[in-house]
Design an enzyme around this catalytic site. Structure first.
Site, PDB file in Angstrom:
ATOM      1  N   GLU A  82      29.027 149.213  33.156  1.00 49.18           N
ATOM      2  CA  GLU A  82      30.061 148.497  32.985  1.00 49.18           C
ATOM      3  C   GLU A  82      29.618 147.158  32.152  1.00 49.18           C
ATOM      4  O   GLU A  82      28.749 146.653  33.179  1.00 49.18           O
ATOM      5  CB  GLU A  82      31.164 148.206  34.222  1.00 49.18           C
ATOM      6  CG  GLU A  82      32.320 147.546  33.823  1.00 49.18           C
ATOM      7  CD  GLU A  82      33.199 147.315  35.050  1.00 49.18           C
ATOM      8  OE1 GLU A  82      33.068 148.067  35.999  1.00 49.18           O
ATOM      9  OE2 GLU A  82      34.199 146.466  34.974  1.00 49.18           O
ATOM     10  N   PRO A 130      40.499 147.369  24.777  1.00 53.78           N
ATOM     11  CA  PRO A 130      41.502 146.460  24.123  1.00 53.78           C
ATOM     12  C   PRO A 130      41.107 145.053  23.668  1.00 53.78           C
ATOM     13  O   PRO A 130      40.527 144.401  24.758  1.00 53.78           O
ATOM     14  CB  PRO A 130      42.640 146.420  24.956  1.00 53.78           C
ATOM     15  CG  PRO A 130      42.088 146.963  26.421  1.00 53.78           C
ATOM     16  CD  PRO A 130      41.084 147.775  26.299  1.00 53.78           C
ATOM     17  N   ASN A 131      41.604 144.604  22.492  1.00 56.60           N
ATOM     18  CA  ASN A 131      41.364 143.191  22.030  1.00 56.60           C
ATOM     19  C   ASN A 131      39.916 142.963  21.793  1.00 56.60           C
ATOM     20  O   ASN A 131      39.692 141.907  21.079  1.00 56.60           O
ATOM     21  CB  ASN A 131      41.961 142.410  23.091  1.00 56.60           C
ATOM     22  CG  ASN A 131      43.519 142.445  23.359  1.00 56.60           C
ATOM     23  OD1 ASN A 131      44.186 142.726  22.533  1.00 56.60           O
ATOM     24  ND2 ASN A 131      43.622 142.506  24.418  1.00 56.60           N
ATOM     25  N   ARG A 152      36.955 133.101  36.518  1.00 57.34           N
ATOM     26  CA  ARG A 152      38.042 133.092  35.647  1.00 57.34           C
ATOM     27  C   ARG A 152      39.238 133.132  36.660  1.00 57.34           C
ATOM     28  O   ARG A 152      39.306 132.826  37.788  1.00 57.34           O
ATOM     29  CB  ARG A 152      37.898 133.979  34.577  1.00 57.34           C
ATOM     30  CG  ARG A 152      36.789 133.786  33.468  1.00 57.34           C
ATOM     31  CD  ARG A 152      36.725 134.731  32.326  1.00 57.34           C
ATOM     32  NE  ARG A 152      38.004 134.559  31.721  1.00 57.34           N
ATOM     33  CZ  ARG A 152      38.433 135.453  30.629  1.00 57.34           C
ATOM     34  NH1 ARG A 152      37.801 136.606  30.601  1.00 57.34           N
ATOM     35  NH2 ARG A 152      39.486 135.375  30.170  1.00 57.34           N
ATOM     36  N   HIS A 195      30.644 143.256  30.612  1.00 59.93           N
ATOM     37  CA  HIS A 195      31.624 142.060  30.133  1.00 59.93           C
ATOM     38  C   HIS A 195      30.923 140.931  29.488  1.00 59.93           C
ATOM     39  O   HIS A 195      29.762 140.482  30.041  1.00 59.93           O
ATOM     40  CB  HIS A 195      32.436 141.600  31.364  1.00 59.93           C
ATOM     41  CG  HIS A 195      33.280 142.608  32.168  1.00 59.93           C
ATOM     42  ND1 HIS A 195      34.243 143.189  31.520  1.00 59.93           N
ATOM     43  CD2 HIS A 195      32.822 143.553  33.095  1.00 59.93           C
ATOM     44  CE1 HIS A 195      34.926 144.109  32.482  1.00 59.93           C
ATOM     45  NE2 HIS A 195      33.934 144.343  33.184  1.00 59.93           N
ATOM     46  N   ALA A 232      40.899 144.465  29.596  1.00 64.52           N
ATOM     47  CA  ALA A 232      41.803 144.240  30.610  1.00 64.52           C
ATOM     48  C   ALA A 232      41.975 145.264  31.473  1.00 64.52           C
ATOM     49  O   ALA A 232      42.457 145.475  32.481  1.00 64.52           O
ATOM     50  CB  ALA A 232      43.141 143.611  30.056  1.00 64.52           C
ATOM     51  N   ASN A 253      32.790 148.475  27.927  1.00 65.80           N
ATOM     52  CA  ASN A 253      33.523 147.326  28.370  1.00 65.80           C
ATOM     53  C   ASN A 253      35.013 147.521  28.083  1.00 65.80           C
ATOM     54  O   ASN A 253      35.639 147.889  27.050  1.00 65.80           O
ATOM     55  CB  ASN A 253      33.483 146.137  27.013  1.00 65.80           C
ATOM     56  CG  ASN A 253      33.991 144.872  27.511  1.00 65.80           C
ATOM     57  OD1 ASN A 253      34.811 144.986  28.556  1.00 65.80           O
ATOM     58  ND2 ASN A 253      33.397 143.770  26.995  1.00 65.80           N
ATOM     59  N   TYR A 257      34.739 133.617  24.558  1.00 62.40           N
ATOM     60  CA  TYR A 257      33.958 134.848  24.328  1.00 62.40           C
ATOM     61  C   TYR A 257      33.115 134.696  23.311  1.00 62.40           C
ATOM     62  O   TYR A 257      32.327 135.325  22.771  1.00 62.40           O
ATOM     63  CB  TYR A 257      34.920 136.352  23.851  1.00 62.40           C
ATOM     64  CG  TYR A 257      36.123 136.531  24.958  1.00 62.40           C
ATOM     65  CD1 TYR A 257      35.496 137.124  26.090  1.00 62.40           C
ATOM     66  CD2 TYR A 257      37.259 136.226  24.883  1.00 62.40           C
ATOM     67  CE1 TYR A 257      36.137 137.649  27.034  1.00 62.40           C
ATOM     68  CE2 TYR A 257      38.019 136.747  25.937  1.00 62.40           C
ATOM     69  CZ  TYR A 257      37.722 137.524  26.864  1.00 62.40           C
ATOM     70  OH  TYR A 257      38.249 137.834  27.858  1.00 62.40           O
ATOM     71  N   ARG A 316      39.040 135.691  18.823  1.00 56.98           N
ATOM     72  CA  ARG A 316      39.811 135.840  20.047  1.00 56.98           C
ATOM     73  C   ARG A 316      39.002 134.596  21.130  1.00 56.98           C
ATOM     74  O   ARG A 316      37.910 134.811  21.447  1.00 56.98           O
ATOM     75  CB  ARG A 316      39.648 137.097  20.594  1.00 56.98           C
ATOM     76  CG  ARG A 316      40.217 137.261  21.924  1.00 56.98           C
ATOM     77  CD  ARG A 316      39.661 138.493  22.643  1.00 56.98           C
ATOM     78  NE  ARG A 316      40.531 138.868  23.924  1.00 56.98           N
ATOM     79  CZ  ARG A 316      39.987 139.637  24.764  1.00 56.98           C
ATOM     80  NH1 ARG A 316      38.925 140.406  24.584  1.00 56.98           N
ATOM     81  NH2 ARG A 316      40.795 139.694  26.019  1.00 56.98           N
TER      82      ARG A 316
HETATM   83  C1  DQA Z   1      36.353 141.223  29.113  1.00 55.07           C
HETATM   84  C2  DQA Z   1      36.903 140.500  30.466  1.00 55.07           C
HETATM   85  C3  DQA Z   1      38.298 141.099  30.686  1.00 55.07           C
HETATM   86  O1  DQA Z   1      38.878 140.430  31.838  1.00 55.07           O
HETATM   87  C4  DQA Z   1      39.465 140.663  29.632  1.00 55.07           C
HETATM   88  O2  DQA Z   1      40.706 141.156  29.990  1.00 55.07           O
HETATM   89  C5  DQA Z   1      38.712 141.245  28.285  1.00 55.07           C
HETATM   90  C6  DQA Z   1      37.223 141.054  28.042  1.00 55.07           C
HETATM   91  C7  DQA Z   1      34.975 140.736  29.087  1.00 55.07           C
HETATM   92  O3  DQA Z   1      34.197 141.170  28.181  1.00 55.07           O
HETATM   93  O4  DQA Z   1      34.696 139.512  29.371  1.00 55.07           O
HETATM   94  O5  DQA Z   1      39.336 141.809  27.569  1.00 55.07           O
HETATM   95  O6  DQA Z   1      36.210 142.621  29.511  1.00 55.07           O
END
Ligand code: DQA
Length: 143
Positions: free
Chosen positions: A93, A5-6, A102, A95, A72, A69, A18, A13
């Site tokens: 995994e 998501p996102n 954070r 990120h 959240a 990835n 990011y 964003r």
């Molecule tokens: C994320 C880190 C997560 O905490 C966050 O909710 C994201 C992006 C990252 O790639 O840093 O959506 O996965």
């Protein structure tokens, strides 16, 4: 490469967290590395947990490894955790941000015990290294 998501909003964003690269930029970098490694990559992004579950199930039949990835869902999804535990192919995994630097709620990572490894905090390079790790594992490399 499965992004949650996102992550479709990368580039616009929270750029202070990011960066300015879009998901398409990340894909380009990953595809370059994939060509170097001689592997084929499928890119999927979804804002929906159920779609991500379906993609993990599909990957077990069609792919040799997954770079994930989870966005959240990293911090909440027992369903994704169970899907990763259910499939035999390696899941790495990744990120973009260093989640440990954070908010405290991001330190709870519910997928961590069932993935083969994590790469985090390196921006788009986390994805590139994630691909290298996934290929290494898929080719029978050890940890
Ligand atoms: C994320 C880190 C997560 O905490 C966050 O909710 C994201 C992006 C990252 O790639 O840093 O959506 O996965």
């Amino acid at each position: 490469m499965l992004s949650g998501p996102n992550l479709n909003l990368l580039g616009e964003r929270e750029p202070e967290v990011y960066g300015h690269h879009t998901l398409a930029d990340v894909e380009r970098m990953v595809r370059e590395k994939a060509e170097e490694l001689g592997v084929e990559v499928r890119f999927v992004q979804s804002n929906h947990e159920g779609v991500m579950l379906d993609e993990l199930h599909r990957a077990r039949l069609e792919c040799d490894a997954v770079v994930l990835n989870p966005g959240a869902f990293t911090h909440t999804s027992i369903a994704l955790r169970d899907a990763i535990a259910a499939i035999r192919i390696p899941v790495v995994e990744v990120h973009l941000s260093n989640v440990h630097a954070r908010e405290a709620f991001r330190r709870r990572m519910v997928l961590a015990p069932v993935v083969r490894g994590q790469v985090l905090g390196l921006g788009p390079y986390s994805y590139v290294l994630g691909l290298e790790a996934a290929v290494h594992l898929a080719r029978g490399g050890s940890r």
